[in-house]
Structure formats: structure tokens, C-alpha cells
Design an enzyme around this catalytic site. Structure first.
Site, PDB file in Angstrom:
ATOM      1  CG  HIS A  32     -27.436-102.606 -86.979  1.00  0.00           C
ATOM      2  ND1 HIS A  32     -27.295-103.896 -87.429  1.00  0.00           N
ATOM      3  CD2 HIS A  32     -27.067-102.621 -85.667  1.00  0.00           C
ATOM      4  CE1 HIS A  32     -26.874-104.660 -86.426  1.00  0.00           C
ATOM      5  NE2 HIS A  32     -26.735-103.910 -85.343  1.00  0.00           N
TER       6      HIS A  32
ATOM      7  CG  ASP B 240     -33.291-100.543 -87.510  1.00  0.00           C
ATOM      8  OD1 ASP B 240     -33.772-100.818 -86.392  1.00  0.00           O
ATOM      9  OD2 ASP B 240     -32.088-100.713 -87.795  1.00  0.00           O
TER      10      ASP B 240
ATOM     11  CD  GLN C 270     -30.488 -99.055 -80.140  1.00  0.00           C
ATOM     12  OE1 GLN C 270     -30.734 -98.571 -79.038  1.00  0.00           O
ATOM     13  NE2 GLN C 270     -29.876-100.225 -80.293  1.00  0.00           N
TER      14      GLN C 270
ATOM     15  CE  LYS D  27     -30.866-103.945 -80.680  1.00  0.00           C
ATOM     16  NZ  LYS D  27     -29.505-104.168 -80.202  1.00  0.00           N
TER      17      LYS D  27
ATOM     18  CB  CYS E 288     -23.605-103.801 -86.096  1.00  0.00           C
ATOM     19  SG  CYS E 288     -23.274-105.286 -85.155  1.00  0.00           S
TER      20      CYS E 288
END
Lengths: 392, 310
Positions: free
Chosen positions: A113, A184, A187, A210, A351
Site C-alpha cells: 500500500h 502492515d 488487512q 477496517k 492505493c
């Protein structure tokens, strides 16, 4: 897991919308909304500063939220949980707090991202380089590790296609190389179990919005021993024990990283969101998403006009079905779905422009699933996509 | 092409709605880029096309397919229609400025949207005559100006009609301006189905004509109309009061009115109007050319001047 029962906690779902843009932001259950309202109605004051009862209540609620999150990620200490605004802020905090030197290398994947690309590009001006390895390719990853690699900063689960990397193995390799690892988890945290101790990850950043939490909330996990050594990124009120005109003495983590008055309502809402997800069970959530994704893939995966990003195997893509229809602009598809059947999906480069540019693609249509989506939702999505396929 | 349409639509909406202004700006940017032979970067064309196709697809996938496939063609057709419509509107506006109607000097009766700008309208009769129309004559009705003037204006009017009343100031200006160059005849066209006392007014005016004070009484009937009556005064009392103020012989006037002496005369006027195709008041025939409603004076001047120059 009973998706129909879960849906009742999300008032907007009764209004006819089919929400498949969960990778961008999930919906919020009434429990989270109620918690936010509770703060504003019952004790809307600042914490960490005052000694009145209302302020004490805020402190208790914030600490409670931090404990819930610590437990959720199985962090060793509650102080290892830092509240941020989102994943992006967590990554930026590490990029600016870690004492990287000229000549150091930060290793990132080719599917990051922008939030995990641009902070490292900015550091290029200080002589800190970033190098790219192929997402999920262990051999390529190994080949890029060397003594200059001080940090591996990479995504656990890609937001553009839902595929995941074997991060446990990558972390072991990185540590063996003497490199720290920042994951990261934007997700991954909302969809599957994440055990930071088991992973042995050094830093882990994710977003509240999220994972059914309020907008403008995020979490940064860091091993306490590392957090102690990091210099603070944003400084100011509530980060210090005391100051003179010449110098200051910072508080220990997490306070030294949480400058200024905090988003108390958001933090409490985030704690409630994590509690909500824990109750459902993360294993149940990912299993449910994969089942639904399989259903979509079985019906659309082999269509000659559809190109799935991330491969045909739905299990590898978790809750994301990212695709393109030949000769159609992804935005066209998304707008048509929205107008024809009130189906909300994301379109564009998500992104991850760098990856799409590398593959000469304009973007993709991304349907992303969550615990409240049902077979009816995905069947309607498939039905509408089949109609769209007739257009071109 | 769709960007041009959206610019027009959103441009108009943006005048009234702030939320449409960014869209209008986006459409302008898109049109500007296309006019300078560059690609529309805003994606507005895609958004508009997809939104329309999406809505149609919800109802008919086949219609959606046709729309999607031929969207550019449809856009072109709509743009051409828009340009044609715009040109027609400009043409109508040009005619309106010259003739007081949208269609030029020969089509003065047709409905014209611009009339609404000046609140122009007329009291319309519910039934219209069919068959061949007869050219109206002055008959023996009262007139101003010269009997054998080159331009004869026959007005079919009704004292109870607000539009006839509204037109009187224009009529007065015309009489003042053209004097003996014209002959202005007033004929009665009382629309009793709308104005219940219209015939009574007309008959009263004819009773005044009997005493050579028609125009004085005519003026009073139009200027001091029934709305000006006091609550206590009934309609007949109002007519009588105006007659007294005009200086009529009241005995003669009352007798004339009571006997309904000019009932047939008024009826003749009305029937002549019907035969001439009058279907509302006021209607003017200027050497046979028609103006309906209280048009601006320039509409009258245009025709009168043309007739005088013949």
C-alpha cells in the site's frame, strides 16, 4: 457463526445495501456506536490529566480498551499497544522513530500500500534506501536480505487481492539476518487470528476502521524493549513526565508515543469493536469469508471475460475477490453495480498504484467480504456481474 | 459528448444548488479538455455513462446493453437536439423581442413560453369555433381615431376580464401615438361562463353610447372595476354609481339597462367575434392580423407600422 444474527447489529444493512467494500472500511455494530455515545453522554472529559471522577473513568475505559486489544493480539504487555489514527500513522511512527542510518536498507514487497511505500521513499533523501522483493516469494526475499537490511516492512495480507505472505517464515529469516520486522496488518488483523508473540514480529500496525471500529483509530504493536529505545515521533502534551526550559523527560511507552489529547471515544469504540470480533471468533470470520469467496469464484472464476487478480484459489485470497472485466473500466463496473443493485464495491488502484503500474493495469474491481455478508449478498453480486458481462 | 450535456445540466442546477457546483466545475474541465483535443481526465464521462447504464440495468439488461454500446451515439443525438433547441429558443426570443410572440408576425396566436416573463395571458373561452373564419368588421360599434384610417384595429374585449383591463394602458398609448392614423373599434365579447356579469357591463356601456358618453364610461368600467366596489355595494349599484359619476342621464340609463335594450347588440358582437375565431379576451385584429392578450406595445407598433407603410 451466524451471519444473519450478526447482520442485526448493523442497522445500515437493513436498508437494502449490499456492502462489499470491507477492505476499505467495515461497518460498525450498534455495540461500538453505543460505546462511543456512552463516552459523549456520560463522561466526555479528558483522561490522564485530571483527578476528578469523570477523568478517572476515562482512564479506566482507555486502559480497559488497551487490555482488550493486548489480549486480542496476545501481546506480552499492555504497554506494547499504542493507539494511533490508522495503519499509516503506525508505519510513519516507526519510519520516523527508528534510528535508521545512511546506507541502511528497508526491504518492502512489490505489493505494498502507498502507506508502506511513501514513508520509505521520503527517507531516501537521508541515504536510507528501500529495496523491493516479490510479494510472497521466499527465495526472492532471502536473496534480498543482507547486512544492510535493518528493517523488513511488509504487508501480511494484500489489500489489492487478499493474498497473504508466509510472514512467520519471513520473520525468522529477517531476525536471523539481524533485521527488525514491521508488519502492515491492515488487512490481516480484521479477518484472521494474529498472535504477535507466536509470529515474533517486532512491530505490527493496523486500523480500527477496517475491523468494525471507529474511523480515525489505529493500533501499533511493538515489543516493549524496542519501544523503549525508539525516539518519539509526535511529541507534546501527555508524552512527558516533566520538562524544564532546556529539556524534558519522556514517559515510558505507550504514553511517549501518544501525544496530545487522545481520541477517547474512538479508543473506547475500538476496544468494543475488538471485543465484538473476539466474541465472533477470528477463525470463524476467515472461514466464513473463504466460503463466500469460493461461491463467487466458482460462478465467475472461469468466465472468459473475467481476470481475477491473485489466482483462482479462493482460500489464498481470503475475503477478497479482485478482478477486471475485459474491455471495461473498473470504475464503470463499480458505478454500474452501485446504481443497478445498490452493491458497494471498490474500484481503482486501491492505493497500490506501483503494483498496477508495474503490471500495466489501470486498476481492478474489488469485492471484499466480512462476517455480516451472506450467500444472498454474493449471489446477488454474481447475478449483477453476469448482467454486466453482457454489456460488452 | 456527454460532458457537454452534463455541463449544461449541472451548470443550470449549480445556479440554484451549491452541491452541484463541483460537478459543474468538473464538467467544465472535461469539456475544456475535449475542446482542446485532450482526453477528459476527470472520469466524469465514465461516471455519467455508468450511472445511467446501471440504473437501466436494474430494469432491463437488454436496454442497458444497447445504451452501453451506443452511448456515444445517444450522446451525440442529445447534443444535436440540445443545440437545435437552444437555437430555436434564441429564434423565439428574437421574435418575442420584435413581435411579442415566439413565431414571427404571421403566427401571433400560438402559445409562447416567453409570455410568462411578462405575465401575459388572456381569458380563454372554453369552446372554439370550427370551420372557415370570417374577417371581423367594425359594424356600428364605437371607435376612436379616423373612420377611414389606413389601419383599423378591432378590439374584442370584456369589462370583467382582468387581461382586457391590463391591455387598456397599451391601447391608450397606441391611440395617443397614432391618433387619426388609426381607427380603434371596441366590440363586446363578454365571456359570461367565466365572468357572470360580463354581459351586464357590456350592455351598460352601450347605454352610455346612446348618450354619447361611451368612452368616458368605458374608461370608468375598466379603471374602477368591480374589485373596487365596497363590501356593501352590490354589482348593479356599482354600475349605476359609475354612470352617475360619468354624468349620464340616470333615468334614461336605468331604463335602458332595465329593459336590456342592447342585449341583442352585445350578442351580435359576441357572435361576430366567434365567427372571427376569437376565443379569448382581449383579441385585437389589426387590418385582420391578430394579437391575443395584453402584449407589449412593441408588438402592436410593429404591425401598425408595417400596415401604415403598405
Amino acid at each position: 457463526m451466524n451471519a444473519e444474527k450478526i447482520r442485526k447489529d448493523f442497522p445500515i444493512l437493513s436498508k437494502g445495501v449490499i456492502y462489499l467494500d470491507n477492505a476499505c472500511q467495515t461497518l460498525r455494530p450498534v455495540q461500538v456506536i453505543d460505546k462511543i455515545n456512552e463516552y459523549y453522554n456520560d463522561y466526555p472529559v479528558c483522561g490522564g490529566r485530571s483527578y476528578h471522577k469523570l477523568s478517572k473513568r476515562v482512564d479506566e475505559e482507555v486502559t480497559n480498551a488497551r487490555r482488550i486489544i493486548q489480549k486480542f493480539f496476545n501481546a506480552k504487555k499492555v504497554q506494547e499497544i499504542i493507539f494511533t489514527r490508522n495503519t499509516t500513522e503506525g508505519i510513519n511512527l516507526i519510519a520516523n522513530s527508528l534510528s535508521l542510518q545512511e546506507g541502511d536498507i528497508v526491504l518492502i514487497s512489490d505489493k505494498e500500500h502507498n502507506s508502506n511505500l511513501i514513508p520509505w521513499q521520503i527517507l531516501n533523501s537521508k541515504g536510507i534506501k528501500h529495496e523491493i522483493f516479490e510479494f510472497g516469494n521466499i527465495e526472492d526475499f532471502k536473496s534480498k536480505l543482507n547486512s544492510s537490511v535493518k528493517l523488513v516492512s511488509t504487508v501480511q495480507t494484500s489489500n489489492l487481492d487478499g493474498t497473504s505472505q508466509p510472514v512467520e517464515e519471513m520473520i525468522k529469516l529477517a531476525h536471523a539476518n539481524g533485521s527488525l520486522v514491521l508488519l502492515d496488518g491492515a488487512q490481516s488483523a480484521p479477518h484472521k487470528p494474529v498472535d504477535v508473540q507466536k509470529l515474533d514480529v517486532d512491530f505490527f500496525s493496523c486500523s480500527g476502521h477496517k475491523m468494525t471500529g471507529p474511523s480515525g483509530t489505529g493500533i501499533l504493536y511493538g515489543k516493549y524493549s524496542l519501544l523503549e529505545k525508539l525516539k518519539p515521533f509526535l511529541v507534546g502534551g501527555d508524552t512527558v513526565e516533566e520538562t524544564t526550559y532546556e529539556k524534558c523527560k519522556f514517559l515510558p511507552p505507550p504514553e511517549k508515543f501518544e501525544a496530545g489529547l487522545q481520541n477517547y471515544a474512538g479508543i473506547m469504540g475500538l476496544g468494543e469493536a475488538v471485543k465484538y470480533l473476539s466474541k465472533i471468533g477470528m477463525k470463524n470470520i476467515i472461514a466464513h469469508e473463504i466460503e463466500l469467496n469460493k461461491r463467487i469464484t466458482e460462478k465467475l472464476g472461469n468466465h472468459e471475460k473475467i481476470e481475477i487478480i491473485g489466482g483462482l484459489n479462493a482460500e489464498e485470497r481470503g475475503g477478497i475477490f479482485s478482478f477486471n472485466i475485459k474491455n471495461m473500466d473498473p470504475h464503470e463496473v463499480a458505478i454500474i453495480l452501485d446504481n443497478s443493485a445498490n452493491i458497494a464495491v471498490r474500484s481503482g488502484a486501491h492505493c497500490c498504484h506501483s503494483w498496477f503500474n508495474k503490471h500495466n493495469l489501470k486498476g481492478s474491481v474489488r469485492a471484499s467480504l466480512y462476517c455480516y455478508n451472506t450467500e444472498e449478498d454474493v449471489d446477488k453480486f454474481v447475478e449483477e456481474i453476469e448482467k454486466v458481462l453482457l454489456l460488452c | 459528448m456527454i460532458c457537454i450535456l452534463t455541463l449544461v445540466v449541472f451548470g443550470v442546477l449549480a445556479i440554484f444548488s451549491a452541491s452541484h457546483r463541483p460537478l459543474a466545475k468538473e464538467a467544465f474541465e472535461c469539456v475544456f479538455l475535449r475542446l482542446t483535443l485532450r482526453k477528459c481526465r476527470t472520469g466524469l464521462d465514465t461516471k455519467v455513462k455508468s450511472s445511467i447504464v446501471g440504473r437501466i440495468m436494474g430494469k432491463s439488461p437488454f436496454a442497458a446493453k444497447i445504451t452501453y454500446k451506443y452511448f456515444e451515439v445517444f450522446s451525440w443525438v442529445l447534443v444535436i437536439l440540445m443545440v437545435a433547441s437552444l437555437a430555436y429558443s434564441v429564434y423565439g426570443g428574437y421574435n418575442y423581442s420584435l413581435y411579442g410572440n415566439c413565431y414571427g408576425p404571421e403566427e401571433i396566436n400560438a402559445f409562447c413560453i416567453y409570455n410568462a416573463l411578462e405575465g401575459e395571458t388572456f381569458t380563454e373561452l372554453q369552446t372554439k369555433v370550427s370551420g372557415e373564419l370570417e374577417k371581423p368588421t367594425a359594424d356600428d360599434d364605437p371607435y376612436l381615431g379616423k373612420d377611414d384610417a389606413k389601419v383599423e384595429i378591432i378590439e374584442f374585449g370584456c369589462y370583467s376580464c382582468p387581461y382586457s383591463r391590463q391591455a387598456q394602458s397599451t391601447v391608450n398609448e397606441i391611440v395617443q401615438k397614432y391618433g387619426n392614423q388609426i381607427k380603434l373599434v371596441f366590440r363586446d365579447f363578454p365571456i359570461d361562463t367565466i365572468h357572470s356579469r360580463a354581459s351586464l357591463h357590456a350592455e351598460a356601456a352601450n347605454c352610455a353610447l346612446e348618450q354619447d358618453k361611451f368612452w368616458e364610461y368605458h374608461k370608468k368600467l375598466f379603471t374602477e372595476h368591480e374589485l373596487c366596489t365596497s363590501a356593501e355595494e352590490n354589482h348593479l349599484e356599482h354600475i349605476v354609481r359609475l354612470a352617475q359619476e360619468t354624468g349620464l342621464n340616470m333615468k334614461q340609463f336605468s331604463s335602458c339597462l332595465k329593459e336590456r335594450k342592447y342585449k341583442e347588440e352585445v350578442k351580435t358582437d359576441f357572435n361576430d367575434g366567434i365567427k372571427a375565431g376569437v376565443h379569448g379576451t382581449p383579441t385585437f385584429f389589426i387590418n385582420g392580423r391578430t394579437i391575443i392578450g395584453p402584449k407589449p406595445i412593441r408588438a402592436f407598433e410593429k404591425i401598425i407600422d408595417e400596415e401604415l407603410s403598405k
